[in-house]
Design an enzyme around this catalytic site. Structure first.
Site, PDB file in Angstrom:
ATOM      1  N   TYR A  58      18.834 -25.163  13.092  1.00 53.33           N
ATOM      2  CA  TYR A  58      19.394 -25.300  11.819  1.00 53.33           C
ATOM      3  C   TYR A  58      20.535 -25.959  11.678  1.00 53.33           C
ATOM      4  O   TYR A  58      20.919 -26.915  10.971  1.00 53.33           O
ATOM      5  CB  TYR A  58      19.355 -23.968  11.039  1.00 53.33           C
TER       6      TYR A  58
ATOM      7  N   SER B 193      26.713 -26.641   6.018  1.00 52.97           N
ATOM      8  CA  SER B 193      26.660 -25.234   6.890  1.00 52.97           C
ATOM      9  C   SER B 193      27.723 -24.938   7.789  1.00 52.97           C
ATOM     10  O   SER B 193      27.806 -26.025   8.628  1.00 52.97           O
ATOM     11  CB  SER B 193      25.413 -24.942   7.119  1.00 52.97           C
TER      12      SER B 193
ATOM     13  N   ASP C 222       8.719 -33.344  -3.707  1.00 54.13           N
ATOM     14  CA  ASP C 222       8.786 -33.029  -2.263  1.00 54.13           C
ATOM     15  C   ASP C 222       9.401 -34.004  -1.509  1.00 54.13           C
ATOM     16  O   ASP C 222       8.886 -35.223  -1.384  1.00 54.13           O
ATOM     17  CB  ASP C 222       7.338 -32.866  -1.584  1.00 54.13           C
TER      18      ASP C 222
ATOM     19  N   ASP D 126      12.694 -29.612  -7.185  1.00 55.08           N
ATOM     20  CA  ASP D 126      12.258 -28.656  -6.381  1.00 55.08           C
ATOM     21  C   ASP D 126      10.661 -28.740  -6.322  1.00 55.08           C
ATOM     22  O   ASP D 126       9.984 -29.271  -7.061  1.00 55.08           O
ATOM     23  CB  ASP D 126      12.581 -27.381  -6.749  1.00 55.08           C
TER      24      ASP D 126
END
Length: 276
Positions: free
Chosen positions: A134, A109, A49, A32
């Protein structure tokens, strides 16, 4: 499972998932830009990153499998989404290829198919219907997973997560909520099942409100342990007309003109009165 990396480990889903996953791995590498709290003895933090390929490559050195949770969880800023979700997913897979990582579990998602009507039961093999920028970025990640299986043999399970909050807080989330331990079960399947290639399933617990045909997850051994209504804490949330019509809820209202349009499997106009 030996050395597993989790990207986005300091985020909401990573924080809920870590206690379950670290019980089953030799070492969990937490990737992270922010250091997670309360590292266990078999956890370590790697600052990286993923929009920078060199940092992604270094972070996956010596890793056997990856749980890729990193990215923006919503939003309409395409510059930010391109960096975090699009470039980040591509770099993650390229770094996996370079490091000969064999498995990736990709946190997709439900918003990859959010523009299907709520009265229609769909499966992972139905066409993508993203409901937002998204959702579009999550479609990209699933396609990247397919590309890297076909070109490099990296096996991926893309989990179209419904709602992975601590508890369901609305009627919509009751239909799509997944508990942390049920999500951990799917992650373990993705990291170990021998039949995974570039596979897509829905991430949902044992709900009575069936929006998705998740038979493929069942055939892979998924047996959800939790029922969303048992954990629900309903808050007063009023959905707009467009949100109520589609599975993606409020995400479908982003830049929407208010005219509800439906289409059939062939991409032809579907009249509203034919929708169950």
């Amino acid at each position: 499972m030996r050395r597993i990396a989790m990207t986005g480990a300091a985020g909401r889903v990573g924080t809920l998932l870590r206690p379950f996953l670290r019980q089953h791995v030799e070492h969990l590498s937490l990737i992270d830009v922010h250091e997670p709290a309360d590292l266990a003895d078999n956890e370590s933090f790697v600052g990286a990153d993923l929009s920078r390929l060199d940092e992604a490559i270094a972070a996956l050195n010596g890793i056997d499998g990856v749980v890729h949770l990193a990215g923006l969880a919503g939003g309409v800023d395409m510059t930010a989404l391109l960096q975090a979700n699009v470039l980040g997913a591509y770099n993650l897979y390229e770094a996996a290829r370079i490091n000969r990582v064999e498995r990736v579990v990709y946190a997709s998602s439900n918003h990859a198919t959010g523009f299907y009507p709520r009265g229609q039961i769909i499966s992972p093999i139905d066409p993508m219907r993203p409901d937002s920028p998204y959702g579009l970025s999550k479609c990209w990640g699933e396609l990247v997973a397919g590309l890297y299986y076909d070109t490099s043999g990296i096996r991926s399970l893309s989990i179209r997560i419904g709602n992975a909050g601590a508890y369901p807080n609305s009627e919509r989330s009751i239909a799509i909520w997944i508990s942390a331990r049920d999500l951990a079960q799917l992650v373990e399947i993705g990291l170990t099942h021998p039949s995974i290639a570039a596979t897509v399933v829905y991430g949902v617990s044992d709900t009575d409100e069936k929006w998705w045909d998740n038979d493929l997850a069942t055939r892979l051994g998924y047996q959800p342990q939790d029922r969303p209504r048992d954990y629900a804490r309903i808050e007063d949330r009023t959905e707009g007309r467009v949100a109520r019509a589609f599975q993606g809820g409020g995400f479908c209202e982003i830049n929407h003109d208010g005219d509800i349009r439906l289409r059939d499997a062939e991409g032809l106009v579907r009249k509203p009165e034919t929708v169950s």
